[in-house]
Each structure stands twice: as structure tokens, then as C-alpha cells.
Design a protein around this motif. Sequence first.
Motif, PDB file in Angstrom:
ATOM      1  N   GLY A 130      12.721 -52.399   0.196  1.00  0.00           N
ATOM      2  CA  GLY A 130      13.059 -51.145  -0.459  1.00  0.00           C
ATOM      3  C   GLY A 130      14.543 -50.832  -0.413  1.00  0.00           C
ATOM      4  N   ILE A 131      14.857 -49.548  -0.554  1.00  0.00           N
ATOM      5  CA  ILE A 131      16.241 -49.094  -0.690  1.00  0.00           C
ATOM      6  C   ILE A 131      16.652 -48.297   0.546  1.00  0.00           C
ATOM      7  CG2 ILE A 131      17.733 -47.523  -1.999  1.00  0.00           C
ATOM      8  CD1 ILE A 131      16.177 -48.483  -4.506  1.00  0.00           C
ATOM      9  N   TYR A 132      17.819 -48.648   1.086  1.00  0.00           N
ATOM     10  CA  TYR A 132      18.357 -47.996   2.280  1.00  0.00           C
ATOM     11  C   TYR A 132      19.609 -47.208   1.899  1.00  0.00           C
ATOM     12  CZ  TYR A 132      15.261 -50.954   5.057  1.00  0.00           C
ATOM     13  OH  TYR A 132      14.146 -51.564   5.602  1.00  0.00           O
ATOM     14  N   GLU A 133      19.699 -45.982   2.428  1.00  0.00           N
ATOM     15  CA  GLU A 133      20.894 -45.156   2.232  1.00  0.00           C
ATOM     16  C   GLU A 133      21.891 -45.504   3.338  1.00  0.00           C
ATOM     17  OE1 GLU A 133      21.053 -40.668   1.055  1.00  0.00           O
ATOM     18  OE2 GLU A 133      21.121 -40.776   3.253  1.00  0.00           O
ATOM     19  N   GLU A 145      25.937 -57.049   4.042  1.00  0.00           N
ATOM     20  CA  GLU A 145      25.141 -57.102   5.276  1.00  0.00           C
ATOM     21  C   GLU A 145      25.077 -55.682   5.823  1.00  0.00           C
ATOM     22  OE1 GLU A 145      23.670 -59.603   6.812  1.00  0.00           O
ATOM     23  OE2 GLU A 145      24.542 -61.446   6.004  1.00  0.00           O
ATOM     24  N   ILE A 146      23.876 -55.232   6.197  1.00  0.00           N
ATOM     25  CA  ILE A 146      23.772 -53.882   6.754  1.00  0.00           C
ATOM     26  C   ILE A 146      23.092 -53.898   8.119  1.00  0.00           C
ATOM     27  CG2 ILE A 146      23.584 -52.946   4.400  1.00  0.00           C
ATOM     28  CD1 ILE A 146      20.688 -52.114   5.100  1.00  0.00           C
ATOM     29  N   ASP A 147      23.444 -52.914   8.920  1.00  0.00           N
ATOM     30  CA  ASP A 147      22.743 -52.646  10.176  1.00  0.00           C
ATOM     31  C   ASP A 147      21.772 -51.497   9.921  1.00  0.00           C
ATOM     32  OD1 ASP A 147      24.189 -54.535  11.715  1.00  0.00           O
ATOM     33  OD2 ASP A 147      25.859 -53.117  11.902  1.00  0.00           O
ATOM     34  N   ILE A 148      20.515 -51.671  10.320  1.00  0.00           N
ATOM     35  CA  ILE A 148      19.522 -50.625  10.147  1.00  0.00           C
ATOM     36  C   ILE A 148      19.688 -49.581  11.252  1.00  0.00           C
ATOM     37  CG2 ILE A 148      17.063 -50.096   9.917  1.00  0.00           C
ATOM     38  CD1 ILE A 148      18.106 -51.986   7.758  1.00  0.00           C
ATOM     39  N   LEU A 149      19.860 -48.313  10.865  1.00  0.00           N
ATOM     40  CA  LEU A 149      19.947 -47.219  11.837  1.00  0.00           C
ATOM     41  C   LEU A 149      18.578 -46.572  12.046  1.00  0.00           C
ATOM     42  CD1 LEU A 149      23.264 -45.464  10.712  1.00  0.00           C
ATOM     43  CD2 LEU A 149      22.953 -47.209  12.475  1.00  0.00           C
ATOM     44  N   SER A 150      17.832 -46.438  10.952  1.00  0.00           N
ATOM     45  CA  SER A 150      16.497 -45.841  11.044  1.00  0.00           C
ATOM     46  C   SER A 150      15.598 -46.503  10.008  1.00  0.00           C
ATOM     47  CB  SER A 150      16.546 -44.332  10.807  1.00  0.00           C
ATOM     48  OG  SER A 150      15.248 -43.823  10.628  1.00  0.00           O
ATOM     49  N   GLU A 151      14.596 -47.228  10.489  1.00  0.00           N
ATOM     50  CA  GLU A 151      13.653 -47.868   9.580  1.00  0.00           C
ATOM     51  C   GLU A 151      12.786 -46.809   8.899  1.00  0.00           C
ATOM     52  OE1 GLU A 151      12.589 -50.317   7.258  1.00  0.00           O
ATOM     53  OE2 GLU A 151      13.506 -51.451   8.899  1.00  0.00           O
ATOM     54  N   GLY A 200      21.105 -46.857   7.050  1.00  0.00           N
ATOM     55  CA  GLY A 200      21.831 -47.959   7.659  1.00  0.00           C
ATOM     56  C   GLY A 200      23.325 -47.822   7.490  1.00  0.00           C
ATOM     57  N   ASN A 201      24.040 -48.812   7.974  1.00  0.00           N
ATOM     58  CA  ASN A 201      25.495 -48.910   7.823  1.00  0.00           C
ATOM     59  C   ASN A 201      25.838 -50.245   7.178  1.00  0.00           C
ATOM     60  OD1 ASN A 201      26.595 -46.528   8.764  1.00  0.00           O
ATOM     61  ND2 ASN A 201      26.648 -47.207  10.908  1.00  0.00           N
ATOM     62  N   ILE A 202      26.780 -50.214   6.234  1.00  0.00           N
ATOM     63  CA  ILE A 202      27.282 -51.483   5.673  1.00  0.00           C
ATOM     64  C   ILE A 202      28.307 -52.036   6.642  1.00  0.00           C
ATOM     65  CG2 ILE A 202      28.585 -52.542   3.777  1.00  0.00           C
ATOM     66  CD1 ILE A 202      27.445 -50.343   1.946  1.00  0.00           C
TER      67      ILE A 202
END
Length: 292
Positions: free
Chosen positions: A21-24, A45-51, A56-58
Motif C-alpha cells: 500500500g501507500i505510506y505517508e 528507500e524508507i524506514d517504517i515508523l508505524s505500520e 515512514g521516513n524517506i
Amino acid sequence: MRGKIVKGIAGFYYVHIAGFGIYECKAKGIFRKEGKKPLVGDDVEIDILSEEDKEGNIREILPRKNELIRPAVANVDQALVVFAVQKPKPHLNLLDRFLVMMEQKEIPVILCFNKLDIAVEEELERLGDIYRPSGYKVEFISARFKEHIDEIKALLKGKTTTVAGPSGVGKSSLINCLQGEVRMETGDISRKIDRGKHTTRHSELIAVDEDTYIVDTPGFSSLYAGNFEKEELKGFFPEFTAFEGQCRFNGCDHVHEPDCAVKQALSDGKIHSVRYQNYLELYKEIKEKRRF
């Protein structure tokens, strides 16, 4: 995780990860320090902050293969340029300006002429005769009756395609045909933003399959020759290539010079007069602009 930016707005980037899906996301401050700005179409590449909240963060922008200014989008594989066969009658000088712009960026083009259902056979033949010798893939469709849409889908599969065309040619209808059941992907973004104030002036990638994206380009009505010299223009007309080096003069611009192989090819019917006249018009425009 690796994904693709499908929309950027107000400092937030919406990253589509196939199957998830889509991550903000926000972009790390280091990008500003390095003078980098994420673009729609960037592979990141992103780090997931909250699934749970899909946040997340780029952390890394992967290398780009190309970049367009208008629309601001990166990593375009090809362009699908849409005109109507008639109603409105195709403005071929405008079309050729777009082709020059894509040639300059080395982005392949598929020419799509809509409204096949109201077309006259002679006009279909004429458009094919003008553009197929230039090496462009030419497709005739009816978005209204969904004729030949599958052929377009096959040409787009696995690629990121910018879809462009003037108003009134049925571009939105075609995009709706291509999207099919995946509109909920972009709906995820709308729900996240939850404001409804943002218009299509922002570049947005639409996922039409796991690895297939289209970017809806706001309608273009006036494109001008890019930042290149008049002597470079001939290199953006592919049908001239076969005759390069055969003119009497090295560096022939195929305009006023005698014993010009391109003008001879024009006389022999190997280059279409419409394309050559549009070349002359663009050449003159660049020449006049460089005087001031």
C-alpha cells in the motif's frame, strides 16, 4: 523497504510499496543540506515508523535515470501522447513540439489518437503516414467504446508512463479505462490528506498494476522549444537521421543549403511535408529567440 513516490504535497511524500500500500513519509533533513528534493517518480528507500498508520521516513533517494521539469517527475520510461483524430482536429505543430521535448530527454513516445469511432479512414491513413516513418508507434483507439485499450495496456505494462495531451481529446476517459479497479490505491492518498483542496496541478503517479504507473500530466496548450540551439533541432527529428552526412555541407541545417539530402528526401516523399514544415517553423522560432 523500497517503494516509489506517487505524490508529494505540503512536505509529505506518499510512497507506494507493491503489495503493502501507500505510506505517508517525510524526507530526512540531510536531503535539504545536499540540495536534493524528492520528486514524484523517485524510487526510494524508507524506514517504517508505524505500520498501523502507514507512516515512514524517506532515508535514501535512488539514482534517477531522467527528470522532467514540467511536470516535475522522475524516472519516466516513456510518454503516451494523446490527441483526437477529430473533434478537435489534431494540432500537429503542438504535437511535434512535444515530440521534440521528449527526444531531447531521450524518452520514447507512443502516439495515441482517440475517437476512432468518429474517424474518417483517410485521416487515419494520413496520421499514420506522417508519424510512422519517424519511428513512432501509432495507436488508434476509442476510449468511449473501449476499442484497442488492451493494446495500450500492454504497451504500458511494467513501465512508468507520462500521459499528456491537450484538453478535449478524451485523455481523462482513457486514463479511467486504464485505471480499472485500482482507483482505490489513489483513494488511499485522498483519505490520508483528507482535505480535498489539492488539484491535478500536482504531479501524481497512478498505480495501474504492481509495477505499472501512469502520471497524468496537466493539459498542455503551448510548448516552446527547449534550451538548445537551432543547430541541435535536426537531431530531434528521427526521420532525418538516415540522411545525415549525405548533404554537400557538413553541419547542414536542412533549411536553405543547396544539395541537401533531407530536402531531397522530402521531394522523394521519404520525409512527410507536415513534419518538415513544423521543423522549419521551430527552427525559425529558436533563431528569432536567440537574437534577443
